[in-house]
Write a protein that holds these residues in place. Structure first.
Motif, mmCIF file in Angstrom:
data_model
loop_
_atom_site.group_PDB
_atom_site.id
_atom_site.type_symbol
_atom_site.label_atom_id
_atom_site.label_comp_id
_atom_site.label_asym_id
_atom_site.label_seq_id
_atom_site.Cartn_x
_atom_site.Cartn_y
_atom_site.Cartn_z
ATOM 1 N N ILE A 79 2.007 0.967 -4.463
ATOM 2 C CA ILE A 79 1.798 1.861 -5.604
ATOM 3 C C ILE A 79 0.362 1.742 -6.112
ATOM 4 N N ILE A 80 -0.124 0.510 -6.209
ATOM 5 C CA ILE A 80 -1.504 0.294 -6.651
ATOM 6 C C ILE A 80 -2.480 0.958 -5.686
ATOM 7 N N TYR A 81 -2.212 0.842 -4.401
ATOM 8 C CA TYR A 81 -3.089 1.446 -3.394
ATOM 9 C C TYR A 81 -3.114 2.967 -3.538
ATOM 10 N N VAL A 82 -1.944 3.572 -3.695
ATOM 11 C CA VAL A 82 -1.852 5.031 -3.834
ATOM 12 C C VAL A 82 -2.577 5.497 -5.098
ATOM 13 N N ALA A 140 -12.555 1.166 -0.905
ATOM 14 C CA ALA A 140 -12.475 0.917 -2.341
ATOM 15 C C ALA A 140 -11.036 0.676 -2.777
ATOM 16 N N SER A 141 -10.104 1.424 -2.214
ATOM 17 C CA SER A 141 -8.677 1.245 -2.536
ATOM 18 C C SER A 141 -8.185 -0.112 -2.066
ATOM 19 N N SER A 142 -8.679 -0.545 -0.911
ATOM 20 C CA SER A 142 -8.333 -1.878 -0.419
ATOM 21 C C SER A 142 -8.858 -2.950 -1.357
ATOM 22 N N CYS A 143 -10.054 -2.732 -1.902
ATOM 23 C CA CYS A 143 -10.623 -3.685 -2.864
ATOM 24 C C CYS A 143 -9.762 -3.774 -4.118
ATOM 25 N N LEU A 144 -9.204 -2.635 -4.552
ATOM 26 C CA LEU A 144 -8.418 -2.650 -5.783
ATOM 27 C C LEU A 144 -7.130 -3.460 -5.614
#
Length: 249
Positions: A20-23, A41-45
């Motif tokens: 969910i965080i990735y999406v 960037a999404s992977s970093c989050l």
């Protein structure tokens, strides 16, 4: 067995949470970033959501363990922390398989890491102390690394990102070098001496403990090569800048 069954739902919950965080990151937080940068960037989050919390959770899990040691039985809390990390690495593995299927090094790293966590958590149910210490050493630099990575990704088009990248690089490199180049190898040496002595063979089969050591040694070696290349690049950039300044005088 009862505690194992009762804690099994943790893994799908954690996995779903990281997904969910990735999406949200991909379609929300970084929606205005270029298509080339959005996946990283999404992977970093999700790494932000895992790294620092994992350090604190693993530290608490180790501190709360009545009998610590390389062969000690996992506690329920330690198993929960392992599930938390498994959920993260599964999510990031899917990220690499979808966006960077040719990045064999990172895919193999995640598969090897998952092997260590899963065998410790679900197969032998012992040795979490060692694995969680390694988790702490691996993730204690993650906040700095993710911030540095995001700054690096945008430094060409965002001046403040370029400044942050420049300011962060030396201290981050020092921090990473101390953890991965000195603290990590020292702990792995102690871990190797214990497991190769056979003292844990009754609860952790030798092939598993040896495979843990091999995976960790390879991972640390790759980390050392990575940071060594960054130091070399920093030196080249510094030398080039000094030469330009001399010519301008």
């Amino acid at each position: 067995m009862e505690s194992l069954i009762s804690s099994v739902p943790n893994l799908p919950i954690f996995f779903l949470g990281f997904m969910i965080i990735y999406v949200i990151a991909y379609f929300g937080v970084f929606r205005n970033w270029s298509p080339k940068l959005r996946p990283e960037a999404s992977s970093c989050l999700i790494s932000y959501a895992h790294g620092t919390p994992a350090v604190f959770l693993a530290s608490f899990a180790i501190a709360a363990q009545a009998q610590s040691g390389f062969a000690a039985q996992n506690t329920d809390f330690q198993n929960t922390v392992l599930d938390y990390s498994i959920g993260y690495f599964l999510t990031d593995l899917l990220h690499y398989l979808y966006f960077y299927p040719s990045d064999i090094l990172f895919i193999m790293h995640h598969l090897a890491t998952l092997f260590v966590f899963i065998t410790c958590r679900y197969l032998v149910l012992h040795g979490a102390f060692a694995i969680l210490v390694l988790l702490i050493l691996a993730e204690v630099t993650s906040f700095c690394q993710n911030t540095w990575t995001l700054a690096s990704a945008r430094r060409m088009d965002v001046p403040i990102a370029a400044k942050l990248y420049e300011l962060m690089s030396p201290p981050f490199y020092v921090f990473y070098t101390v953890v991965r180049g000195f603290a990590g190898p020292m702990f792995v040496y102690q871990m190797g001496v214990f497991y190769l002595s056979g003292k844990a063979d009754d609860v952790i089969p030798r092939w598993i403990s040896v495979s843990w050591i091999v995976v960790v040694v390879v991972a640390i070696s790759v980390s050392i090569m990575w940071i060594a290349n960054l130091w070399a690049e920093l030196y080249r950039e510094s030398t080039k800048r000094k030469n330009v300044e001399k010519k301008l005088r």
